[in-house]
Design a protein around this motif. Structure first.
Motif, short mmCIF file in Angstrom:
data_model
loop_
_atom_site.label_atom_id
_atom_site.label_comp_id
_atom_site.label_asym_id
_atom_site.label_seq_id
_atom_site.Cartn_x
_atom_site.Cartn_y
_atom_site.Cartn_z
N THR A 156 0.83 -1.21 0.00
CA THR A 156 0.00 0.00 0.00
C THR A 156 0.86 1.25 0.00
N LEU A 157 1.91 1.24 0.81
CA LEU A 157 2.81 2.39 0.90
C LEU A 157 3.52 2.65 -0.41
N ILE A 158 4.04 1.61 -1.04
CA ILE A 158 4.77 1.81 -2.28
C ILE A 158 3.84 2.24 -3.40
N LEU A 159 2.62 1.70 -3.45
CA LEU A 159 1.68 2.10 -4.49
C LEU A 159 1.24 3.54 -4.32
N ARG A 160 1.12 3.98 -3.09
CA ARG A 160 0.80 5.39 -2.83
C ARG A 160 1.94 6.28 -3.32
N ALA A 161 3.17 5.86 -3.07
CA ALA A 161 4.34 6.63 -3.52
C ALA A 161 4.41 6.66 -5.05
N VAL A 162 4.16 5.51 -5.69
CA VAL A 162 4.18 5.46 -7.15
C VAL A 162 3.09 6.35 -7.72
N SER A 163 1.91 6.35 -7.11
CA SER A 163 0.82 7.22 -7.57
C SER A 163 1.23 8.68 -7.50
N HIS B 92 13.46 3.02 -2.34
CA HIS B 92 14.36 4.17 -2.36
C HIS B 92 14.41 4.83 -3.74
N ALA B 93 14.32 4.04 -4.79
CA ALA B 93 14.30 4.61 -6.15
C ALA B 93 13.05 5.47 -6.34
N VAL B 94 11.90 4.97 -5.89
CA VAL B 94 10.65 5.73 -6.01
C VAL B 94 10.69 6.98 -5.14
#
Length: 162
Positions: free
Chosen positions: A4-11, A152-154
């Motif tokens: 959820t956290l990474i998808l929020r960051a990608v969004s 970290h890349a995102v």
């Protein structure tokens, strides 16, 4: 990796790219495509994600991304010099104006005293200019190193786009 956290960051990265009409490309080594896969987990990513190159072998780094053989020989694939050229090379190869490149030692083998398992270099590039590089030393299993690299890349993309 908290999905959820990474998808929020990608969004958020997608929104930031969309504000300026920017497009993104990735050059990945140690993540083996996980970064590109994570980016495309967000609906609408086709509006801003152009594509990626999984340059796992040095020959791919050299032939497709333009990393000179002498740079690979002098610094190794896991180096600041190499990820900078990878980030610039993938922009040229794919035609995006924003890119991120990652190269590292995911483990559990392959580490050296100078570059132990978990060593990951990253570079972010805008319009052909490298704007940031970072050396990370992650801990954990192979999967954990890859997941930390993606996060970290995102996060680095968010930082350069804000």
């Amino acid at each position: 990796m908290d999905k959820t956290l990474i998808l929020r960051a990608v969004s958020e990265v997608g929104e930031l790219l969309g504000l300026e009409g920017d497009t993104l490309a990735t050059a990945e080594s140690c993540t083996g495509g996980l970064l590109s896969s994570t980016l495309t987990d967000v609906s609408g990513s086709s509006q801003w994600f152009q594509g990626g190159v999984v340059a796992y072998a040095n020959e791919v780094k050299r032939d497709l991304l333009g990393v000179p053989e002498d740079v690979l020989d002098a610094h190794g694939a896991v180096s600041e010099e190499v990820v900078k050229i990878m980030a610039q090379g993938v922009q040229k190869a794919i035609g995006a104006n924003v890119s991120v490149a990652v190269s590292g030692v995911a483990g559990p083998t392959g580490g050296t005293p100078d570059k132990p398992v978990g060593t990951v270099w990253m570079a972010w590039c805008i319009n052909g200019t490298v704007v940031r590089t970072k050396l990370n030393q992650f801990e954990g299993s192979r999967d954990e190193v890859k997941e930390q690299t993606v996060m970290h890349a995102v996060n680095g993309l968010m930082a350069i786009l804000r």
